[in-house]
Design a protein around this motif. Sequence first.
Motif, PDB file in Angstrom:
ATOM      1  N   VAL A  71       8.951  13.531  -3.906  1.00 48.48           N
ATOM      2  CA  VAL A  71       7.545  13.384  -3.528  1.00 48.48           C
ATOM      3  C   VAL A  71       7.285  11.959  -3.050  1.00 48.48           C
ATOM      4  CG1 VAL A  71       5.175  13.467  -4.367  1.00 48.48           C
ATOM      5  CG2 VAL A  71       6.803  15.197  -5.100  1.00 48.48           C
ATOM      6  N   PHE A  72       7.890  10.988  -3.727  1.00 49.98           N
ATOM      7  CA  PHE A  72       7.760   9.593  -3.323  1.00 49.98           C
ATOM      8  C   PHE A  72       8.216   9.404  -1.872  1.00 49.98           C
ATOM      9  CE2 PHE A  72      10.036   5.554  -2.820  1.00 49.98           C
ATOM     10  CZ  PHE A  72       9.056   4.633  -3.124  1.00 49.98           C
ATOM     11  N   LEU A  73       9.390   9.953  -1.543  1.00 45.60           N
ATOM     12  CA  LEU A  73       9.924   9.819  -0.181  1.00 45.60           C
ATOM     13  C   LEU A  73       9.017  10.485   0.846  1.00 45.60           C
ATOM     14  CD1 LEU A  73      13.697  10.723  -0.762  1.00 45.60           C
ATOM     15  CD2 LEU A  73      12.606   8.500  -0.836  1.00 45.60           C
ATOM     16  N   LEU A  74       8.548  11.691   0.480  1.00 38.89           N
ATOM     17  CA  LEU A  74       7.717  12.434   1.430  1.00 38.89           C
ATOM     18  C   LEU A  74       6.384  11.734   1.661  1.00 38.89           C
ATOM     19  CD1 LEU A  74       8.448  16.054   0.194  1.00 38.89           C
ATOM     20  CD2 LEU A  74       9.067  15.059   2.389  1.00 38.89           C
ATOM     21  N   THR A  75       5.830  11.144   0.586  1.00 42.48           N
ATOM     22  CA  THR A  75       4.549  10.449   0.730  1.00 42.48           C
ATOM     23  C   THR A  75       4.686   9.234   1.641  1.00 42.48           C
ATOM     24  OG1 THR A  75       4.042  11.120  -1.520  1.00 42.48           O
ATOM     25  CG2 THR A  75       2.626   9.456  -0.551  1.00 42.48           C
ATOM     26  N   LEU A  76       5.806   8.522   1.488  1.00 39.90           N
ATOM     27  CA  LEU A  76       6.017   7.340   2.330  1.00 39.90           C
ATOM     28  C   LEU A  76       5.898   7.671   3.807  1.00 39.90           C
ATOM     29  CD1 LEU A  76       9.016   5.230   1.007  1.00 39.90           C
ATOM     30  CD2 LEU A  76       6.624   4.594   1.126  1.00 39.90           C
ATOM     31  N   LYS A  77       6.401   8.854   4.194  1.00 39.85           N
ATOM     32  CA  LYS A  77       6.420   9.147   5.632  1.00 39.85           C
ATOM     33  C   LYS A  77       5.283  10.054   6.093  1.00 39.85           C
ATOM     34  CE  LYS A  77       9.828  12.847   5.271  1.00 39.85           C
ATOM     35  NZ  LYS A  77      10.987  13.491   5.870  1.00 39.85           N
ATOM     36  N   GLU A  78       4.499  10.584   5.158  1.00 34.15           N
ATOM     37  CA  GLU A  78       3.434  11.515   5.541  1.00 34.15           C
ATOM     38  C   GLU A  78       2.384  10.832   6.431  1.00 34.15           C
ATOM     39  OE1 GLU A  78       2.753  14.602   5.581  1.00 34.15           O
ATOM     40  OE2 GLU A  78       0.677  14.347   6.183  1.00 34.15           O
ATOM     41  N   LEU A  79       2.023  11.517   7.528  1.00 31.68           N
ATOM     42  CA  LEU A  79       1.094  10.894   8.467  1.00 31.68           C
ATOM     43  C   LEU A  79      -0.305  11.512   8.549  1.00 31.68           C
ATOM     44  CD1 LEU A  79       0.503   8.788  10.603  1.00 31.68           C
ATOM     45  CD2 LEU A  79       1.668  10.206  12.244  1.00 31.68           C
ATOM     46  N   PRO A  80      -0.453  12.786   8.978  1.00 29.13           N
ATOM     47  CA  PRO A  80      -1.812  13.281   9.248  1.00 29.13           C
ATOM     48  C   PRO A  80      -2.731  13.232   8.022  1.00 29.13           C
ATOM     49  CG  PRO A  80      -0.179  14.814  10.085  1.00 29.13           C
ATOM     50  CD  PRO A  80       0.552  13.807   9.272  1.00 29.13           C
ATOM     51  N   LEU A  81      -2.182  13.562   6.867  1.00 28.88           N
ATOM     52  CA  LEU A  81      -3.000  13.562   5.661  1.00 28.88           C
ATOM     53  C   LEU A  81      -3.458  12.142   5.319  1.00 28.88           C
ATOM     54  CD1 LEU A  81      -3.012  15.987   3.058  1.00 28.88           C
ATOM     55  CD2 LEU A  81      -2.416  13.825   2.039  1.00 28.88           C
ATOM     56  N   THR A  82      -2.554  11.186   5.469  1.00 25.71           N
ATOM     57  CA  THR A  82      -2.904   9.798   5.212  1.00 25.71           C
ATOM     58  C   THR A  82      -4.017   9.349   6.156  1.00 25.71           C
ATOM     59  OG1 THR A  82      -0.542   9.522   4.832  1.00 25.71           O
ATOM     60  CG2 THR A  82      -1.868   7.540   4.806  1.00 25.71           C
ATOM     61  N   ASN A  89       0.829  -1.215   0.000  1.00 32.17           N
ATOM     62  CA  ASN A  89       0.000   0.000   0.000  1.00 32.17           C
ATOM     63  C   ASN A  89       0.855   1.253   0.000  1.00 32.17           C
ATOM     64  OD1 ASN A  89      -2.399  -1.291   0.028  1.00 32.17           O
ATOM     65  ND2 ASN A  89      -2.826  -0.982   2.200  1.00 32.17           N
ATOM     66  N   SER A  90       1.846   1.278   0.906  1.00 31.30           N
ATOM     67  CA  SER A  90       2.690   2.459   1.020  1.00 31.30           C
ATOM     68  C   SER A  90       3.402   2.748  -0.294  1.00 31.30           C
ATOM     69  CB  SER A  90       3.742   2.256   2.113  1.00 31.30           C
ATOM     70  OG  SER A  90       3.171   2.519   3.360  1.00 31.30           O
ATOM     71  N   LEU A  91       3.974   1.699  -0.887  1.00 33.13           N
ATOM     72  CA  LEU A  91       4.713   1.871  -2.138  1.00 33.13           C
ATOM     73  C   LEU A  91       3.795   2.343  -3.258  1.00 33.13           C
ATOM     74  CD1 LEU A  91       7.160  -1.123  -2.532  1.00 33.13           C
ATOM     75  CD2 LEU A  91       7.674   1.300  -2.488  1.00 33.13           C
ATOM     76  N   PHE A  92       2.657   1.670  -3.361  1.00 31.00           N
ATOM     77  CA  PHE A  92       1.701   1.941  -4.430  1.00 31.00           C
ATOM     78  C   PHE A  92       1.246   3.397  -4.382  1.00 31.00           C
ATOM     79  CE2 PHE A  92      -2.827   1.605  -5.879  1.00 31.00           C
ATOM     80  CZ  PHE A  92      -2.547   1.283  -7.200  1.00 31.00           C
ATOM     81  N   ILE A 120       4.031   5.919  -5.225  1.00 34.60           N
ATOM     82  CA  ILE A 120       4.341   6.000  -6.659  1.00 34.60           C
ATOM     83  C   ILE A 120       3.265   6.814  -7.374  1.00 34.60           C
ATOM     84  CG2 ILE A 120       4.486   4.654  -8.799  1.00 34.60           C
ATOM     85  CD1 ILE A 120       5.867   2.467  -7.070  1.00 34.60           C
ATOM     86  N   LEU A 121       2.001   6.530  -7.070  1.00 34.81           N
ATOM     87  CA  LEU A 121       0.912   7.293  -7.697  1.00 34.81           C
ATOM     88  C   LEU A 121       1.011   8.775  -7.340  1.00 34.81           C
ATOM     89  CD1 LEU A 121      -2.259   5.046  -7.350  1.00 34.81           C
ATOM     90  CD2 LEU A 121      -0.894   5.519  -9.381  1.00 34.81           C
ATOM     91  N   ALA A 122       1.306   9.051  -6.062  1.00 36.37           N
ATOM     92  CA  ALA A 122       1.394  10.454  -5.631  1.00 36.37           C
ATOM     93  C   ALA A 122       2.514  11.158  -6.382  1.00 36.37           C
ATOM     94  CB  ALA A 122       1.640  10.527  -4.123  1.00 36.37           C
ATOM     95  N   ALA A 123       3.646  10.465  -6.558  1.00 42.21           N
ATOM     96  CA  ALA A 123       4.770  11.066  -7.270  1.00 42.21           C
ATOM     97  C   ALA A 123       4.365  11.383  -8.710  1.00 42.21           C
ATOM     98  CB  ALA A 123       5.968  10.129  -7.240  1.00 42.21           C
ATOM     99  N   ALA A 124       3.684  10.442  -9.363  1.00 42.17           N
ATOM    100  CA  ALA A 124       3.289  10.645 -10.757  1.00 42.17           C
ATOM    101  C   ALA A 124       2.309  11.804 -10.870  1.00 42.17           C
ATOM    102  CB  ALA A 124       2.670   9.373 -11.315  1.00 42.17           C
ATOM    103  N   PHE A 125       1.323  11.831  -9.976  1.00 42.11           N
ATOM    104  CA  PHE A 125       0.315  12.887 -10.044  1.00 42.11           C
ATOM    105  C   PHE A 125       0.937  14.262  -9.774  1.00 42.11           C
ATOM    106  CE2 PHE A 125      -2.867  15.567  -7.874  1.00 42.11           C
ATOM    107  CZ  PHE A 125      -3.754  15.724  -8.935  1.00 42.11           C
ATOM    108  N   THR A 126       1.793  14.326  -8.766  1.00 44.94           N
ATOM    109  CA  THR A 126       2.417  15.602  -8.428  1.00 44.94           C
ATOM    110  C   THR A 126       3.253  16.120  -9.594  1.00 44.94           C
ATOM    111  OG1 THR A 126       2.567  14.724  -6.206  1.00 44.94           O
ATOM    112  CG2 THR A 126       3.686  16.786  -6.612  1.00 44.94           C
ATOM    113  N   LEU A 127       3.943  15.186 -10.232  1.00 46.46           N
ATOM    114  CA  LEU A 127       4.749  15.528 -11.399  1.00 46.46           C
ATOM    115  C   LEU A 127       3.870  16.153 -12.479  1.00 46.46           C
ATOM    116  CD1 LEU A 127       7.645  15.031 -12.132  1.00 46.46           C
ATOM    117  CD2 LEU A 127       6.919  12.994 -13.349  1.00 46.46           C
TER     118      LEU A 127
END
Lengths: 351, 529
Positions: free
Chosen positions: B462-473, B330-333, B336-343
Amino acid sequence: MAQSKRRTIKTIFSILVLLLLACDNQASKVEIVEESEVPKNAKPLVIYSGRSESLVAPIIQQFSAVTGILVKVKYGKTGALASTLLEEGNKTPADIYFAQDPGGLGSVESMLAPLTDDIIELVPSWAGSPNGKWVGISGRARVVVYNTDAITDPTNQLPDNIYDFINPKWKGKIGWAPTNGSFQAMITGMRILWGEEKTRTWLEGILANEAKVYAKNTPIVEATGSGEIEVGFVNHYYLHRFIAENTESFKARNYVLPDGGPGSIVLVAGAGILDASNNKDSAESFVKFMLSAPSQGYFANQTYEYPLIEGINKSHLLPNLSTLNTPDVDISDLGDLEATQKLLQETGVLP
Amino acid sequence: MIKIRKANLDYYGLLTSSVLIVALVSIPIVYLIIRAVSSEDFFELLFRQRVFFILLRSIFLVISVTLGSTLISFFLAHFLVRTNIPFKKFLTVLCCLPIVIPSYVYGMVFVNILGPKGKFHDLLSSLRITENFPDFYGFWGATIVLTLLSYPYIFLPLRSAMLRMDSSFEDASRSLGRGRFKTFFYVTFPLLSPALRSGGLLVALYTLSDFGAVALLRYETFTWAIMTQFEGAFNRVSASVLSLVLVAIAVLILSSDSFFKGPKSYFSSSSSNRFLKSRNLDYKRWFIFFIICIPPAMGALFPFAGLLYWLFKGILLGESIIIEFGTIFNSLFVAILAAAFTLLISCPITFFATRYKNSISRLIEKISYIGFGLPSIVIAISFVYFTINFVSPIYQTLVMLIIGYGVLFLPVAVSSMKTTLLQLNPNLEDASRGLGLGYWSTMWRVTIPLIMPSILAGALLVFLLTLKELPLTMVLAPLNFDSLSLKVWGFASEAFFAKAALPSIMIILLSGPAAAYLVFKRNELDIRG
């Protein structure tokens, strides 16, 4: 050069893959089996849980297994979930709000449906909302946690009443968490039992004693164990988890204030059913299940909280609820945060 | 005639897409205004002495962390790019690693080990070295931790800007008689200023919005005050009023950026760039090597070691510590999607802001940054409000979660891309169009391939930041969704440190290859003018 680089990357990836394989995926298989057993037309019960997954997931799974009701959970902080519920309004997908403290339940009370009498009667009247919107599920007592190196004789070294911690001899030795929900509930208790003025004097006294501010209960207990502070105002059950993780050598113990008063009020974590829910039958069976003997036994022995129904054997680590000398305060009054917030801001305890 | 119209079309195409994206990014600000207006004690809440003091505390922290990160990054980048330090690439990867450590994890380890009565103090006192270990709580602790965690935001763009810098500018300055220091201040520093500014902005905004580290290090900031409203008072209206102040500070930081204007253009017009020669440090290289190791060792290896310690202690005590495969997936998936969308949403904004310098493009770029200065819970709650009221079919779906990440991390992708785009000579694009390629195909076939390394770098960040992001998740994720960061929080908040250690370690391990890629890939694909 390029090849060695590729090899490095390959090595890193293969290590990762190995790690992934090493991880247990047994549990996800079990889940799939359970899901297929559930009749297809059953609507899943949606729970917003302000209590963390590590504490309540096992008992929620058990509920699912026993009743066959599929459960979907959103875990989060009690406050974040309360804000989420308030924004969702009557469009909320949630059926149950399972909150860490009465304040959280109080803030969404207008969105909750009245509970049926057979649920309300399960818990003592002090442990629920007076208008029957939510009930307590487990109890937690406010205590003073102390460092066993600094305080070798707690009954003589520690005061009988939390009020006496404003004595200057405690300067620099106290830890508290003014932003924490349970702490604020305790202050509300003070306002009810002592009145505004005495509470104000106490807050100012503790401030003058340069109490160290922590974000929540856990770091206070940790800091007490390490000797960074000598005493802290916390909920009782964090200590037991530290002891479980660090063995009995952990250098902190709980102290129950003999005088009782606001320093030893009992709070609850509780649950309510959302008015907008169209799955109220399942929601009611969930609340009933949480108040049944197996669940109450789980809270008493696994999370070291107080059971709220009679006849449950609790962990030997817990003092009896009756010895706690609990003051006579209605839990729901403890959810009245507005005046408490104001007092905390006026005294400068909170920003 | 036709040509002018075509140019207009390009302009308006970019403008429209940028405006749409900015509208998405402005949702949190609009939400804050809607909620704050409904507040009955708006002025009473804001104009208090205490609010003012806490504001000052936040501002001091922002300044100290930004300065500290800039100094560290300059030092590291200089020696890693322009000298013959041993194990250069290994060190460079190491220097990027602190960015993968979640601040709430670092704070936890820091307090446990370097706290006034932590493990390190125990060691020192048992060795009879000192009993009075300094207290790292408060301002200095928060400064140290946040600096160590956020300097890579500056280091990464600074390093790539240095790598790509055309040495002919410096050579010219030196041959015209300016000394080494004067050349640095009048030539090198201004040329690097886009990288410094974009990285510095991210560090400043990140510091402003951090809660994890300041809470554990007991330094009360404005974000702390906002969290108090959410978690203690259950009052999202007051939280919104206070959050508007953060928006104001973010605007202040973003506009102060305009004071540090560099030269008009950053690219060289010569047909072939001359790259920098590396200076031979001789015997000093090993000494510098060890100094360079300090920030990454403190920022990444130290917390990693702390986590391993907890994990093994837990295993020795017989705790059952497992992690499900699905959680990692889940985290990886999602990352990756967040990185693509942000890009995807960062491209129009970046192109618009760098190729058309007017007040609209500047405004659009600045607005896209504001969200990074807000606590992510505010962004999450504002998206709850908007999706459930206006686009309820996507409520609590992955789509909503991904959009949320995109809005939060947009500035990271924008700043990574912008720095490179500024250094790219637009003549290349003009040449392509002169040879008959249209605007969009030029972008697709010339510009994007040329700046690909920094596009990828932005996506990886963005990929790295998404992996560790907490409150938004926590708030926006679908029901029953599980991720590594949620697991860390679920255990750590109940003091199950050994159990929290494993998912934390997984976050770091998953980020490691991405951080390594950031460094390796860039070297291979440097831009030749």
